[in-house]
Each structure stands twice: as structure tokens, then as C-alpha cells.
Write an enzyme that holds these catalytic residues in place. Structure first.
Site, short mmCIF file in Angstrom:
data_model
loop_
_atom_site.label_atom_id
_atom_site.label_comp_id
_atom_site.label_asym_id
_atom_site.label_seq_id
_atom_site.Cartn_x
_atom_site.Cartn_y
_atom_site.Cartn_z
N TYR A 10 17.84 -39.44 -66.20
CA TYR A 10 18.43 -40.56 -66.78
C TYR A 10 17.41 -41.37 -67.26
CZ TYR A 10 20.69 -45.07 -67.51
OH TYR A 10 21.29 -46.22 -67.96
N GLU A 32 28.12 -50.07 -66.78
CA GLU A 32 27.60 -51.21 -66.24
C GLU A 32 28.54 -52.05 -65.38
OE1 GLU A 32 24.53 -51.38 -65.76
OE2 GLU A 32 23.41 -50.13 -67.19
N TRP A 40 23.30 -47.74 -58.95
CA TRP A 40 23.46 -47.12 -60.35
C TRP A 40 23.42 -45.40 -59.89
CZ3 TRP A 40 25.19 -47.83 -64.68
CH2 TRP A 40 24.91 -46.74 -65.68
#
Length: 176
Positions: A10, A32, A40
Site C-alpha cells: 500500500y 479513512e 490502518w
């Protein structure tokens, strides 16, 4: 990041690359917002579940979700099963459609907060990374005014970093 292949991929292939694709920007707004209060890496591991559950982040499809869809989503272990976050994704899809109906676009609106071009922060260490900025606060206010949810200034700044609106790769990072 180095120890987790998914997170490393990522970082190396997506995070911080400027995106002007509406579907991708909508996806990142939803993700988000879903990340609030979580790591995350948790969201990255559920990303495919989100893509499946939220119609590939097609805003028009998600905007049509009803209470039965909310119930379905709250039972889906492939996503974060939080009612407020699920309902915010649907509300955000409807806000995207409202922008279109007003002759505006999500892409132009979001990029307007950085003058249409990525900001290069030129950070030298992680200790100087802010949680929010003047731009993310302005974005948050405007998105909320337009009906978006789970778009506080910190979420907006993380979104700006992720979508390349600000380059927060450290200057010694190979992706800077």
C-alpha cells in the site's frame, strides 16, 4: 510498514500517489472514515470486504442503499460493523450525487483545497507530521456543510496524504 507485506505494498504502490479518480477518492473517504479509532492495517485487511459490500464504491449504487442494506452491512464481518460508519458511507455517497446534480464534481472540490496540485511537505522525520492542517480543516468544514460525515480535520488530512494531495513521504523515503 516493512514487516507487513500488505501495508508495504500500500505504501509503495498507492499511498501518496495523486489520484483524480472519483471512485477511488470516494473509496478513500469511506475507508479513512471507517479507520477512525482503529489501525490502518485493520482497514487494509478489510478493504476487499468493503469493495464487495459497497458495490465497488460506485457512489450511485451506494446512495441507493436502504435500511435493509444497512442491516446487511452490519452483519458483514468483512467490514467494520459500526452503524454510524456504515450510515456515513451511504450519506457520503448521496453527497457525491448531490455534487453531481449541482454541476460540481467531487474531484474538483477535493483538489481545490490544495490549489489543484499536490503540496510537497518535505518532511524530514515522523515527529513533524501534523494531525491536521489549515487545508484539512477547510476541507472538513466544506464537506460537512455539503452533507458528508466522518470527515473531521484529522480524517481529511489522512485522506489528503493517502490520495497524494500532500506528499508526506519523508524526504529520505524512496517514494518521496
Amino acid at each position: 510498514v516493512e514487516r507487513d507485506p500488505l501495508y508495504r505494498a500500500y505504501h509503495d504502490e498507492e499511498w501518496g500517489r495523486p489520484s483524480r479518480d472519483e471512485r477511488h477518492l470516494f473509496e478513500m473517504l469511506v475507508l479513512e472514515g471507517a479507520q477512525a479509532g482503529l489501525s490502518w492495517s485493520t482497514i487494509l485487511r478489510k478493504r476487499e470486504g468493503y469493495r464487495r459490500a459497497f458495490a465497488g464504491f460506485d457512489a450511485a449504487s451506494v446512495a441507493g442503499f436502504d435500511e435493509a442494506d444497512v442491516a446487511r452491512l452490519l452483519g458483514d464481518a468483512g467490514i467494520v460493523r459500526n452503524r454510524l460508519k456504515v450510515e456515513s458511507a451511504i450519506a457520503n455517497a448521496r453527497a457525491v450525487l448531490a455534487l453531481r446534480e449541482a454541476g460540481e464534481g467531487l474531484v474538483d472540490l477535493l483538489w481545490s483545497f490544495v490549489g489543484g496540485a499536490p503540496l510537497d511537505a518535505r518532511r524530514v522525520n515522523l515527529g513533524v507530521l501534523p494531525a491536521e492542517t489549515v487545508e484539512s480543516r477547510a476541507m472538513s468544514r466544506e464537506l460537512k456543510r455539503r452533507g458528508f460525515r466522518f470527515v473531521g480535520p484529522t480524517i481529511c488530512y489522512a485522506f489528503m496524504q493517502a490520495t497524494g494531495m500532500v506528499n508526506d513521504h519523508l524526504v529520505d523515503c524512496h517514494r518521496h
